[in-house]
Design an enzyme around this catalytic site. Structure first.
Site, short mmCIF file in Angstrom:
data_model
loop_
_atom_site.label_atom_id
_atom_site.label_comp_id
_atom_site.label_asym_id
_atom_site.label_seq_id
_atom_site.Cartn_x
_atom_site.Cartn_y
_atom_site.Cartn_z
N GLU A 141 2.93 -7.86 -6.10
CA GLU A 141 4.36 -9.22 -6.62
C GLU A 141 3.53 -10.07 -5.98
OE1 GLU A 141 8.42 -8.82 -6.34
OE2 GLU A 141 8.57 -7.26 -7.74
N ASP A 154 9.85 -16.22 -6.68
CA ASP A 154 8.96 -16.69 -7.50
C ASP A 154 8.55 -17.61 -7.89
OD1 ASP A 154 9.60 -13.76 -7.34
OD2 ASP A 154 11.04 -13.36 -8.74
#
Length: 243
Positions: free
Chosen positions: A187, A137
């Protein structure tokens, strides 16, 4: 594989897909960087070798949360260096997660929303890409401190990442508008290492990782079926199951 062969394979593969969530990859090699982990394909439970990439974490206290498999870590360093050279500052937030860590994240999510919403935004323990050591991430300077949100995708850093990550072997794993295929909301911060060749093909074809893997699997089935026919054996069929 060549571009046009990839297109043909994709067409074959998609006609064989009943439902992405019901597609199970049989006999996956845990060491394969193209291992498919999603809502119906579990993350490998075998230990993986991990190293800490030489990149800047979002916060100093997160420095122990950014471990990855060696090949992914090396590629991430190249990606961050290239971004910096173009005036783009990226930060690493979350790499490898253990089963227990993913379980805690999932349970915290359930405290804030219902199960349907939670399942669309975070993987259940045992089914997270982060357990492979191939995912990271990422945050950027512009949106630093706002958390992992879709806003990152509209930032200069998010735009740069989406346009350039494939050059280093990464893909945006959960693209916008593809929830019906990936099972997860958009995302823009979640990148997955698949290697430069696969990343370039996925970029060129503009497909999700699920679609690409199904395409690759179709190629293998066609090859095995051809071999079986040549030897007089029954052709091998794809394994498609319902969840």
């Amino acid at each position: 594989m060549g571009f046009f062969r990839a297109i043909a394979s994709l067409a074959i593969g998609l006609t064989m897909m009943v439902d992405t969530w019901g597609y199970v990859m049989p006999h996956q090699d845990p060491s394969d960087i193209l291992i498919l982990v999603n809502k119906t394909n579990r993350a490998p439970i075998v230990p993986v070798t991990l190293v800490k990439p030489d990149v800047t974490p979002t916060k100093p206290e997160l420095s122990e949360n950014i471990y990855m498999r060696p090949e992914a870590a090396a590629a991430l360093e190249e990606l961050f260096d290239a971004a910096a050279q173009e005036g783009v500052t990226l930060y690493a937030t979350s790499g490898f997660r253990s089963y227990s860590t993913q379980k805690a994240i999932y349970e915290r999510k359930l405290e804030r929303m219902d199960e349907r919403q939670a399942n669309a935004s975070v993987a259940k323990p045992g089914y997270s890409e982060h357990q492979t050591g191939l995912a990271m991430d990422v945050e950027g300077e512009t949106t630093l401190g706002t958390g992992l949100t879709a806003q990152f995708g509209e930032s200069p850093e998010g735009i740069w990442l989406a346009e350039n990550c494939y050059r280093f072997g990464f893909i945006i794993r959960y693209p916008e508008g593809k929830r019906s295929i990936t099972g997860y909301i958009y995302e823009p911060w979640h990148i997955r290492y698949v290697g430069r060749e696969a990343a370039a093909e996925i970029e060129a074809l503009d497909v999700t990782f699920e679609e690409y893997i199904l395409m690759v699997r179709a190629d293998r089935v066609a090859l095995i079926s051809g071999q079986a026919e040549a030897s007089g054996d029954q052709a091998v069929q794809m394994e498609v199951v319902q969840p």
